[in-house]
Design a protein around this motif. Structure first.
Motif, PDB file in Angstrom:
ATOM      1  N   HIS A 131     -19.224  -9.307   5.928  1.00 22.17           N
ATOM      2  CA  HIS A 131     -19.907 -10.493   6.427  1.00 22.17           C
ATOM      3  C   HIS A 131     -19.074 -11.746   6.168  1.00 22.17           C
ATOM      4  N   ARG A 132     -19.421 -12.810   6.876  1.00 23.63           N
ATOM      5  CA  ARG A 132     -18.731 -14.082   6.713  1.00 23.63           C
ATOM      6  C   ARG A 132     -19.355 -14.868   5.563  1.00 23.63           C
ATOM      7  N   CYS A 133     -18.679 -14.872   4.417  1.00 28.91           N
ATOM      8  CA  CYS A 133     -19.175 -15.635   3.271  1.00 28.91           C
ATOM      9  C   CYS A 133     -19.276 -17.129   3.601  1.00 28.91           C
ATOM     10  N   ASP A 134     -18.288 -17.634   4.343  1.00 33.29           N
ATOM     11  CA  ASP A 134     -18.240 -19.078   4.600  1.00 33.29           C
ATOM     12  C   ASP A 134     -19.360 -19.560   5.507  1.00 33.29           C
ATOM     13  N   LEU A 135     -20.099 -18.627   6.144  1.00 38.12           N
ATOM     14  CA  LEU A 135     -21.238 -19.000   6.972  1.00 38.12           C
ATOM     15  C   LEU A 135     -22.561 -18.723   6.268  1.00 38.12           C
ATOM     16  N   CYS A 136     -22.484 -18.252   5.037  1.00 33.82           N
ATOM     17  CA  CYS A 136     -23.673 -17.824   4.287  1.00 33.82           C
ATOM     18  C   CYS A 136     -24.222 -18.989   3.469  1.00 33.82           C
ATOM     19  N   ILE A 137     -25.521 -19.175   3.504  1.00 34.06           N
ATOM     20  CA  ILE A 137     -26.146 -20.272   2.780  1.00 34.06           C
ATOM     21  C   ILE A 137     -25.961 -20.147   1.274  1.00 34.06           C
ATOM     22  N   HIS A 138     -25.751 -18.941   0.774  1.00 33.02           N
ATOM     23  CA  HIS A 138     -25.606 -18.725  -0.662  1.00 33.02           C
ATOM     24  C   HIS A 138     -24.191 -18.997  -1.167  1.00 33.02           C
ATOM     25  N   PHE A 139     -23.228 -19.103  -0.274  1.00 29.89           N
ATOM     26  CA  PHE A 139     -21.823 -19.197  -0.676  1.00 29.89           C
ATOM     27  C   PHE A 139     -21.516 -20.577  -1.250  1.00 29.89           C
ATOM     28  N   SER A 140     -20.955 -20.578  -2.455  1.00 32.27           N
ATOM     29  CA  SER A 140     -20.636 -21.842  -3.133  1.00 32.27           C
ATOM     30  C   SER A 140     -19.139 -22.125  -3.155  1.00 32.27           C
ATOM     31  N   GLU A 147     -25.856 -31.421   3.311  1.00 25.53           N
ATOM     32  CA  GLU A 147     -26.624 -31.777   4.504  1.00 25.53           C
ATOM     33  C   GLU A 147     -26.742 -30.577   5.439  1.00 25.53           C
ATOM     34  N   PHE A 148     -25.612 -29.878   5.627  1.00 24.51           N
ATOM     35  CA  PHE A 148     -25.640 -28.710   6.494  1.00 24.51           C
ATOM     36  C   PHE A 148     -26.392 -27.556   5.836  1.00 24.51           C
ATOM     37  N   ARG A 149     -26.295 -27.431   4.515  1.00 25.44           N
ATOM     38  CA  ARG A 149     -27.028 -26.381   3.813  1.00 25.44           C
ATOM     39  C   ARG A 149     -28.534 -26.571   4.006  1.00 25.44           C
ATOM     40  N   LYS A 150     -28.973 -27.829   4.022  1.00 23.38           N
ATOM     41  CA  LYS A 150     -30.390 -28.118   4.248  1.00 23.38           C
ATOM     42  C   LYS A 150     -30.802 -27.666   5.653  1.00 23.38           C
ATOM     43  N   GLU A 151     -29.915 -27.888   6.633  1.00 21.44           N
ATOM     44  CA  GLU A 151     -30.200 -27.429   7.992  1.00 21.44           C
ATOM     45  C   GLU A 151     -30.267 -25.903   8.039  1.00 21.44           C
ATOM     46  N   LEU A 152     -29.355 -25.237   7.312  1.00 22.08           N
ATOM     47  CA  LEU A 152     -29.382 -23.780   7.250  1.00 22.08           C
ATOM     48  C   LEU A 152     -30.682 -23.287   6.633  1.00 22.08           C
ATOM     49  N   THR A 157     -35.496 -20.273   7.027  1.00 21.21           N
ATOM     50  CA  THR A 157     -36.930 -20.229   6.735  1.00 21.21           C
ATOM     51  C   THR A 157     -37.726 -19.912   7.984  1.00 21.21           C
ATOM     52  N   ARG A 158     -37.337 -20.496   9.122  1.00 20.31           N
ATOM     53  CA  ARG A 158     -38.034 -20.197  10.372  1.00 20.31           C
ATOM     54  C   ARG A 158     -37.900 -18.717  10.742  1.00 20.31           C
ATOM     55  N   VAL A 159     -36.713 -18.153  10.519  1.00 21.42           N
ATOM     56  CA  VAL A 159     -36.456 -16.772  10.933  1.00 21.42           C
ATOM     57  C   VAL A 159     -37.083 -15.770   9.973  1.00 21.42           C
ATOM     58  N   TYR A 160     -36.939 -16.005   8.663  1.00 20.92           N
ATOM     59  CA  TYR A 160     -37.329 -14.993   7.679  1.00 20.92           C
ATOM     60  C   TYR A 160     -38.609 -15.312   6.913  1.00 20.92           C
ATOM     61  N   ASP A 161     -39.208 -16.482   7.164  1.00 22.95           N
ATOM     62  CA  ASP A 161     -40.450 -16.866   6.486  1.00 22.95           C
ATOM     63  C   ASP A 161     -40.298 -16.854   4.967  1.00 22.95           C
ATOM     64  N   ASN A 162     -39.129 -17.265   4.511  1.00 15.26           N
ATOM     65  CA  ASN A 162     -38.863 -17.357   3.070  1.00 15.26           C
ATOM     66  C   ASN A 162     -38.372 -18.775   2.789  1.00 15.26           C
ATOM     67  N   SER A 163     -38.824 -19.360   1.706  1.00 18.84           N
ATOM     68  CA  SER A 163     -38.468 -20.754   1.442  1.00 18.84           C
ATOM     69  C   SER A 163     -37.500 -20.936   0.284  1.00 18.84           C
ATOM     70  N   ASP A 164     -37.163 -19.866  -0.426  1.00 21.45           N
ATOM     71  CA  ASP A 164     -36.270 -19.990  -1.588  1.00 21.45           C
ATOM     72  C   ASP A 164     -34.883 -19.463  -1.229  1.00 21.45           C
ATOM     73  N   TRP A 165     -33.927 -20.402  -1.066  1.00 19.83           N
ATOM     74  CA  TRP A 165     -32.548 -20.051  -0.743  1.00 19.83           C
ATOM     75  C   TRP A 165     -31.597 -20.617  -1.809  1.00 19.83           C
ATOM     76  N   SER A 166     -32.085 -20.663  -3.057  1.00 18.60           N
ATOM     77  CA  SER A 166     -31.362 -21.362  -4.121  1.00 18.60           C
ATOM     78  C   SER A 166     -30.235 -20.535  -4.727  1.00 18.60           C
ATOM     79  N   MET A 167     -30.249 -19.217  -4.571  1.00 15.45           N
ATOM     80  CA  MET A 167     -29.215 -18.386  -5.188  1.00 15.45           C
ATOM     81  C   MET A 167     -27.847 -18.761  -4.632  1.00 15.45           C
ATOM     82  N   ARG A 168     -26.826 -18.828  -5.509  1.00 25.89           N
ATOM     83  CA  ARG A 168     -25.467 -19.169  -5.093  1.00 25.89           C
ATOM     84  C   ARG A 168     -24.506 -18.062  -5.531  1.00 25.89           C
TER      85      ARG A 168
END
Length: 238
Positions: A131-140, A147-152, A157-168
């Motif tokens: 997978h593309r790490c550089d396109l992943c919201i978790h990639f630090s 700003e873009f991470r917030k958009e991601l 959240t819309r797609v997966y109905d999950n609100s916690d994307w804090s893991m890095r």
């Protein structure tokens, strides 16, 4: 049928930048793939098969006639028997095996040329899962702005109905990696491989994080781009 589901997802989302609009076809869930208000193809979702509804206008019928010798006989029979209304020839095709899916894919390519642009790879970072790490919201370890991470986050959240994307995660093999949490790499290790991409069975259903098949859910084309395809083998891969 599982292969049909996975390949349908890869083809429709990997080749086409289209909104997926959930509706009904009698009692069954139906995904209409649309560009604006124009429906390119509708897929009626059944557990043991898909029904593809394809409508050919005059120009598309002419293209089919030029190519009809290259289609299986069952497709030619469906085409010849289909009724032609004022807006085109309506075909409904049952798909429960790969031969039927490959034939339907050719029909869709007649209906519309692929319109999803290749994603830039100049700064790509790949994980052991492919997978593309550089396109992943978790990639630090990349250059994703907050700003873009917030958009991601909003898209995911819309797609997966999950609100916690804090893991890095800083990437495979780095001090801040989280591969011990990765079910894909656990599977690879059990088979004696250091990475999923080294496995003879790659890509498999385990190698797709997120949607491995079409679901009964409306999804915007741009949400597919950012929330699904980065985690699908060979879509944004090398």
């Amino acid at each position: 049928m599982q292969k049909v589901k996975e390949e349908t997802m890869r083809f429709m989302r990997g080749k086409y930048h289209l909104d997926e609009v959930l509706g009904k076809y009698y009692e069954n869930d139906c995904l209409r793939f649309r560009q604006g208000k124009k429906t390119i193809v509708s897929i009626i979702l059944h557990e043991d098969h898909y029904d593809f509804q394809v409508i050919f206008g005059k120009a598309e019928r002419e293209k089919f006639e030029e190519q009809r010798s290259g289609f299986p006989q069952f497709i030619v029979d469906i085409y010849d028997k289909a009724h032609t209304y004022h807006d085109g020839k309506w075909m409904l095709i049952r798909v429960d095996n790969m031969e039927a899916l490959e034939a339907v894919k050719k029909l869709i390519l007649i209906k519309k040329k692929p319109n999803r642009k290749p994603f830039p790879k100049e700064n790509a970072v790949y994980g052991k899962c492919g997978h593309r790490c550089d396109l992943c919201i978790h990639f630090s370890g990349g250059t994703i702005s907050e700003e873009f991470r917030k958009e991601l986050e909003e898209r995911l959240t819309r797609v997966y109905d999950n609100s916690d994307w804090s893991m890095r995660c800083s990437g495979c093999g780095t001090p801040g990696c989280h591969t011990e949490l990765c079910d894909q790499l656990k599977c690879a290790k059990e088979k004696g491989y250091a990475a999923c991409v080294s496995c003879k069975q790659y890509p498999c259903s385990k190698a797709t994080v997120g949607y491995a098949e079409l679901g009964a859910k409306s999804i915007l084309a741009d949400d597919v781009t950012w929330a699904i395809l980065p985690y699908v083998p060979y879509q944004y891969g090398n």
